[in-house]
Design a protein around this motif. Structure first.
Motif, PDB file in Angstrom:
ATOM      1  N   GLU A 185       8.071  27.731  20.327  1.00  0.00           N
ATOM      2  CA  GLU A 185       6.704  28.113  20.704  1.00  0.00           C
ATOM      3  C   GLU A 185       5.954  28.811  19.581  1.00  0.00           C
ATOM      4  O   GLU A 185       4.717  28.902  19.631  1.00  0.00           O
ATOM      5  CB  GLU A 185       6.751  29.045  21.915  1.00  0.00           C
ATOM      6  CG  GLU A 185       7.197  28.365  23.196  1.00  0.00           C
ATOM      7  CD  GLU A 185       7.375  29.358  24.329  1.00  0.00           C
ATOM      8  OE1 GLU A 185       7.166  28.968  25.491  1.00  0.00           O
ATOM      9  OE2 GLU A 185       7.736  30.528  24.056  1.00  0.00           O
ATOM     10  N   PRO A 192       0.110  15.028  20.352  1.00  0.00           N
ATOM     11  CA  PRO A 192       1.273  14.821  21.225  1.00  0.00           C
ATOM     12  C   PRO A 192       2.447  15.737  20.892  1.00  0.00           C
ATOM     13  O   PRO A 192       3.205  16.112  21.790  1.00  0.00           O
ATOM     14  CB  PRO A 192       1.631  13.347  20.977  1.00  0.00           C
ATOM     15  CG  PRO A 192       0.374  12.717  20.471  1.00  0.00           C
ATOM     16  CD  PRO A 192      -0.313  13.794  19.686  1.00  0.00           C
ATOM     17  N   SER A 195       2.226  19.035  22.821  1.00  0.00           N
ATOM     18  CA  SER A 195       2.623  18.905  24.214  1.00  0.00           C
ATOM     19  C   SER A 195       4.131  18.739  24.338  1.00  0.00           C
ATOM     20  O   SER A 195       4.765  19.323  25.223  1.00  0.00           O
ATOM     21  CB  SER A 195       1.910  17.703  24.835  1.00  0.00           C
ATOM     22  OG  SER A 195       2.344  17.485  26.157  1.00  0.00           O
ATOM     23  N   GLN A 196       4.717  17.967  23.428  1.00  0.00           N
ATOM     24  CA  GLN A 196       6.162  17.759  23.451  1.00  0.00           C
ATOM     25  C   GLN A 196       6.906  19.060  23.190  1.00  0.00           C
ATOM     26  O   GLN A 196       7.916  19.360  23.840  1.00  0.00           O
ATOM     27  CB  GLN A 196       6.531  16.703  22.407  1.00  0.00           C
ATOM     28  CG  GLN A 196       7.965  16.213  22.500  1.00  0.00           C
ATOM     29  CD  GLN A 196       8.235  15.103  21.508  1.00  0.00           C
ATOM     30  OE1 GLN A 196       7.853  15.173  20.343  1.00  0.00           O
ATOM     31  NE2 GLN A 196       8.903  14.050  21.968  1.00  0.00           N
ATOM     32  N   ALA A 198       5.758  22.108  23.779  1.00  0.00           N
ATOM     33  CA  ALA A 198       5.569  22.984  24.938  1.00  0.00           C
ATOM     34  C   ALA A 198       6.516  22.592  26.072  1.00  0.00           C
ATOM     35  O   ALA A 198       7.116  23.464  26.715  1.00  0.00           O
ATOM     36  CB  ALA A 198       4.118  22.915  25.410  1.00  0.00           C
ATOM     37  N   ASN A 199       6.672  21.307  26.290  1.00  0.00           N
ATOM     38  CA  ASN A 199       7.599  20.845  27.332  1.00  0.00           C
ATOM     39  C   ASN A 199       9.041  21.211  26.981  1.00  0.00           C
ATOM     40  O   ASN A 199       9.835  21.571  27.868  1.00  0.00           O
ATOM     41  CB  ASN A 199       7.469  19.336  27.514  1.00  0.00           C
ATOM     42  CG  ASN A 199       6.147  18.924  28.132  1.00  0.00           C
ATOM     43  OD1 ASN A 199       5.506  19.721  28.820  1.00  0.00           O
ATOM     44  ND2 ASN A 199       5.728  17.700  27.889  1.00  0.00           N
TER      45      ASN A 199
END
Length: 216
Positions: A185, A192, A195-196, A198-199
């Motif tokens: 983080e 993308p 987002s990847q 963060a997931n």
């Protein structure tokens, strides 16, 4: 103030290292005894020896193979077995992973790889878990999947893979998974990959905090 390095719990415990060392010692002792007996048997089957120390290829009684061929086959098998034991022992002692700030280093038998989790492309992968078959040879699936953290360096495209299970087949401790999530983080990404990442961090925290997830 920089956080101290986190030694992730993927390495073998002291007890496991001692067990592997003892098993390897006993195996090599037995192999040495077999080698000595085989050498005496082969020497006894030689009716004459050449000046080089090898026989003039007489056949071992009942085998149909020359003594020299049997010697070479036995040597190759012994070397392969010793190599297997050495690989097992070295792999047990060398395997480790360290999170130093945001840089993850995974060490194995053939060297070490590093990736900065703050900038690398990261995702969670998994593979089926297998254990030794208690009723026969080979392995059997447990029905569980072992999660891996995968990080790909943006420049070299080399991947580093961290198994999120300890040698005892349990998930890494919560504080280690949380440290990995925080490292992921800490970086700024776009598109993308953001987002990847963060997931990935969310899943790492879930594995750390959710009792149900830790049973998977």
């Amino acid at each position: 103030m920089l956080n101290p390095p986190v030694h992730l719990s993927v390495n073998a415990s002291t007890g496991q290292k001692v067990t592997v060392s003892v098993v390897a010692f006993l195996f090599l002792a037995v192999l040495g005894g077999i080698t000595g007996v085989a050498a005496l048997v082969l020497r006894g089957s030689e009716p004459g020896r050449s000046s080089s120390g090898f026989t003039d290829s007489p056949a071992v009684a009942g085998s149909g193979f020359p003594v020299n061929a049997v010697q070479m086959i036995f040597i190759v098998i012994a070397v392969l077995m010793v190599g297997f034991v050495a690989t097992m022992v070295l792999g047990t002692y060398r395997r480790r992973a360290i999170l130093n700030g945001t840089v993850l280093e995974v060490r194995g038998l053939l060297g070490a790889r590093q990736a900065d989790l703050a900038t690398a492309r990261v995702w969670i992968d998994s593979e089926p878990e297998y254990v030794r078959n208690p009723h026969g040879e080979g392995t059997i699936p447990t029905g569980r999947r072992v999660p891996h953290l995968v990080a790909e360096n943006p420049e070299s495209r080399r991947k580093i893979r961290l198994r999120l299970h300890s040698m005892g087949r349990t998930l890494l401790p919560p504080h280690e998974l949380s440290a990995l999530a925080a490292a992921v983080e800490s970086g700024e990404r776009a598109g993308p990959e953001a987002s990847q990442a963060a997931n990935t961090a969310t899943l790492l925290r879930r594995l750390a905090d959710d009792p149900i997830a830790r049973l998977l």
